[in-house]
Design a protein around this motif. Structure first.
Motif, short mmCIF file in Angstrom:
data_model
loop_
_atom_site.label_atom_id
_atom_site.label_comp_id
_atom_site.label_asym_id
_atom_site.label_seq_id
_atom_site.Cartn_x
_atom_site.Cartn_y
_atom_site.Cartn_z
N VAL A 162 0.82 -1.21 0.00
CA VAL A 162 0.00 0.00 0.00
C VAL A 162 0.86 1.26 0.00
N THR A 163 1.89 1.31 0.84
CA THR A 163 2.71 2.52 0.87
C THR A 163 3.49 2.71 -0.43
N GLU A 164 3.89 1.61 -1.07
CA GLU A 164 4.53 1.72 -2.38
C GLU A 164 3.53 2.24 -3.41
N ALA A 165 2.30 1.72 -3.37
CA ALA A 165 1.28 2.13 -4.34
C ALA A 165 0.90 3.60 -4.17
N LEU A 166 0.97 4.09 -2.94
CA LEU A 166 0.47 5.44 -2.65
C LEU A 166 1.58 6.41 -2.27
N LYS A 167 2.82 6.10 -2.63
CA LYS A 167 3.93 6.95 -2.18
C LYS A 167 3.83 8.37 -2.72
N HIS A 168 3.10 8.57 -3.81
CA HIS A 168 2.94 9.92 -4.35
C HIS A 168 2.06 10.79 -3.45
N TYR A 169 1.37 10.17 -2.49
CA TYR A 169 0.52 10.91 -1.56
C TYR A 169 1.25 11.18 -0.23
N SER A 170 2.47 10.70 -0.11
CA SER A 170 3.24 10.91 1.11
C SER A 170 3.86 12.30 1.11
N ASP A 171 3.81 12.97 2.27
CA ASP A 171 4.47 14.28 2.39
C ASP A 171 5.88 14.16 2.94
N GLN A 172 6.34 12.91 3.13
CA GLN A 172 7.70 12.64 3.61
C GLN A 172 7.97 13.22 5.00
N SER A 173 6.89 13.36 5.80
CA SER A 173 7.11 13.75 7.19
C SER A 173 8.01 12.75 7.89
N VAL A 174 7.78 11.48 7.56
CA VAL A 174 8.69 10.42 7.98
C VAL A 174 8.93 9.51 6.78
N ARG A 175 10.04 8.82 6.80
CA ARG A 175 10.34 7.86 5.74
C ARG A 175 10.13 6.46 6.31
N VAL A 176 9.37 5.64 5.60
CA VAL A 176 9.03 4.31 6.10
C VAL A 176 9.84 3.26 5.35
N HIS A 177 10.40 2.33 6.08
CA HIS A 177 11.20 1.23 5.53
C HIS A 177 10.64 -0.09 6.05
N TYR A 178 10.94 -1.16 5.33
CA TYR A 178 10.41 -2.47 5.71
C TYR A 178 11.52 -3.51 5.77
N VAL A 179 11.49 -4.30 6.83
CA VAL A 179 12.42 -5.42 6.98
C VAL A 179 11.59 -6.67 7.21
N SER A 180 11.74 -7.66 6.33
CA SER A 180 11.00 -8.92 6.49
C SER A 180 11.92 -10.13 6.41
N ASN A 181 12.99 -10.01 5.66
CA ASN A 181 13.87 -11.16 5.42
C ASN A 181 14.83 -11.33 6.58
N VAL A 182 14.96 -12.56 7.06
CA VAL A 182 15.90 -12.82 8.15
C VAL A 182 17.35 -12.83 7.65
N ASP A 183 17.54 -12.83 6.33
CA ASP A 183 18.87 -12.63 5.76
C ASP A 183 19.38 -11.28 6.26
N GLY A 184 20.49 -11.28 7.00
CA GLY A 184 20.98 -10.06 7.61
C GLY A 184 21.29 -8.94 6.64
N THR A 185 21.43 -9.28 5.37
CA THR A 185 21.75 -8.26 4.37
C THR A 185 20.67 -7.19 4.33
N GLN A 186 19.39 -7.60 4.44
CA GLN A 186 18.33 -6.61 4.32
C GLN A 186 18.34 -5.61 5.46
#
Length: 550
Positions: A162-186
């Motif tokens: 959803v945030t990827e789909a609607l990123k054009h509506y974000s005012d960038q008050s905060v930047r949101v990131h996602y971590v899901s993979n247990v691979d430490g690289t992410q």
């Protein structure tokens, strides 16, 4: 309880499928100028065209008869009223309650769930506004600039899509990131450019014990404490979405910063709950509400529209028709909007985790195919990758084409070029081109007969490939909410038609349990000898090679 395959309406469809396999959609269009009007629906949120399926009016009537024989309408009422239709886990299925904008009390087993939902929304609103306005401060008194959501599966895919789909509506008050993979690289890549003083973590885990999520959470906690030199900083930089408050508090999260999850909301249907907190933080609570409102509109449509005019019901019936009766084994999801680049992955989980089952409600093996595998890619990229397969493979792959009338980023000439491809592909998949036409085209281009004889068979496209078209006005919070709810109700309907439990995921649990056991072996010298020879030797090789390199 008898098998669905024993129903007369099911058997009628089996017989009808044999007849329809001799038909071609191109001929059906030629014979009926009104076909689009008969096989399309137009709502406030989207246009849904299903005319490019191998169906007739008789096909659809037979499918609607089957739906009624399966008591779909009664099961729909059971879901909305809170009956425990998730029978294997003895739970209600009430993600629809999370976005009910009517404020009508929903009393389930003596509890008013509407009050719980409203309280949760108030908590989301208050918290998101404090973060976005800078009222909430980190351990050093600085405002939060980055939010890292740590979760996996439904606790990650929904909000991220959803945030990827609607990123054009974000005012960038905060930047949101996602971590899901247990691979430490992410997590390492996410944390590397961030400042601990300005970073907030959301730990999204119903049980607060999910191995992948908690491994990442521990790494994030150590990263923060190393900077702050004080474990009390956890309370300023970590919140949780969980039903296990005790364990979350032991982690260091303050109780007032734990957002509820309820057992009547499945993970892959949870973005409407506090799991959607990253959405509210990124876009603002008002946009989160618009998302809910779009879903609520489709809820009302699904709940009240007759089956013959009910978009999710028709989508599920067509999936059943194409997969179970006509034999297709997979389905493509093909968005023609760049913001929807995560949609296919999201729907993979939603549909395949829900309905990728092989036993019915009674635990008996089903004697018919259930749901297809879901795959796909952004449309234009797919055209230069796997559309060759869609057009000319022996395997027929039904596809959903999803696009919009207006781009969220209008660049002169681009969107019309994009949509020209969008319309052309469904037309080509439906109609194809026969050898006679290929030969005529080559001859008109001045090719000699030897070349024509050599190349013509390779340029034949049989067509008759089914597609649905979903056309929105524009990507916006309300339309995205509607789109997601459309597929959610399709998935519910599929489960009822197929007589399978859509709301458990035991296939996920098996591998996780084995992984926990193997993890203990990897960290010790113990070899329990209970694995097959392949797995045991792979483990041995991994441990030996790792030891040699250490």
């Amino acid at each position: 309880m008898t098998s669905r395959a024993s129903l007369p309406s099911w058997q009628a469809l089996q017989k009808h499928a044999v007849e329809m396999k001799t038909q071609h959609m191109k001929d059906l269009f030629s014979k009926d100028a009104n076909r689009f009007n008969e096989f399309s629906l137009n709502s406030d949120s989207f246009l849904f065209d299903y005319s490019k399926n191998l169906i007739t009016s008789d096909t659809m009537q037979k499918l609607f008869t089957l739906a009624r024989d399966c008591e779909l309408e009664q099961w729909r009422e059971k879901m909305f009223s809170g009956e425990r239709i998730n029978t294997t886990e003895d739970r209600s299925v009430l993600h629809v309650a999370l976005r009910d904008r009517s404020n009508t009390p929903l009393i389930v087993e003596g509890e008013n769930l509407t009050e719980k939902v409203q309280a949760a929304l108030a908590q989301i609103k208050d918290f998101s506004e404090r973060i976005r306005t800078g009222t909430w401060k980190g351990y050093s008194g600085k405002r939060i600039k980055d939010v890292v959501n740590i979760g996996v599966g439904g606790s990650n895919l929904g909000p991220q899509m959803v945030t990827e789909a609607l990123k054009h509506y974000s005012d960038q008050s905060v930047r949101v990131h996602y971590v899901s993979n247990v691979d430490g690289t992410q997590i390492a890549d996410i944390l590397r450019p961030l400042d601990p003083e300005n970073t907030l973590f959301i730990i999204s885990s119903k049980t607060f014990t999910t191995t992948e999520t908690m491994t990442n959470a521990q790494t994030a906690m150590k990263w923060l404490v190393t900077s702050a030199f004080d474990e009390k900083a956890i309370g300023k930089h970590f919140v949780a979405v969980s039903s296990n408050k005790a364990t979350a508090c032991e982690f260091g999260i303050e109780e007032e910063n734990i957002f509820d999850m309820w057992d009547w909301v499945g993970g892959r249907f949870s973005l409407w709950s506090a799991i959607g907190l990253p959405i509210a933080l990124d876009l603002g609570f008002d946009k989160f509400v618009e998302l809910l409102e779009g879903a609520y509109e489709v809820d009302q449509h699904f709940k009240t529209a007759p089956l013959e005019k009910n978009a999710p019901v028709i989508m599920a019936l067509l999936s059943l028709w194409n997969c179970t009766f006509l034999g297709s084994q997979s389905q493509a999801i093909l968005p023609y909007d760049q913001p929807l680049h995560k949609l296919t992955a999201y729907l993979q989980q939603a549909e395949m985790e829900s309905n990728g089952k092989s036993v019915n409600w009674q635990g008996d093996e089903v004697d018919y195919p259930t749901v297809p595998s879901i795959w796909g890619e952004i449309g234009i990229n797919g055209q230069h990758a796997f559309y060759q397969y869609l057009h000319q493979s022996n395997n027929v792959v039904p596809a959903d084409f999803i696009g919009s009338v207006a781009s969220v980023t209008p660049v002169k000439g681009h969107h019309d070029t994009l949509m020209a491809n969008f319309f052309a592909q469904t037309e080509a998949l439906m109609g194809g081109v026969d050898e006679q036409q290929v030969r005529a085209d080559l001859k008109a281009k001045g090719r000699n007969q030897e070349y024509i004889d050599k190349v013509a068979p390779h340029k034949v496209h049989k067509g008759n490939r089914p597609t649905n078209t979903i056309l929105m006005d524009q990507i916006e919070p309300r339309s995205i909410g509607s789109l997601i709810a459309l597929y959610e109700h399709k998935i519910f309907t599929q489960g009822i038609l197929l007589q399978i439990c859509s709301f458990d995921q035991w296939g996920v649990e098996l591998g996780k349990g084995l992984a926990n056991n193997i993890y203990d072996e990897l960290k010790s010298d113990v070899i329990d000898g209970k694995h097959d020879s392949s797995t045991q030797n792979l483990i041995n090789y991994y441990k030996a090679t790792k030891a040699a390199k250490s």
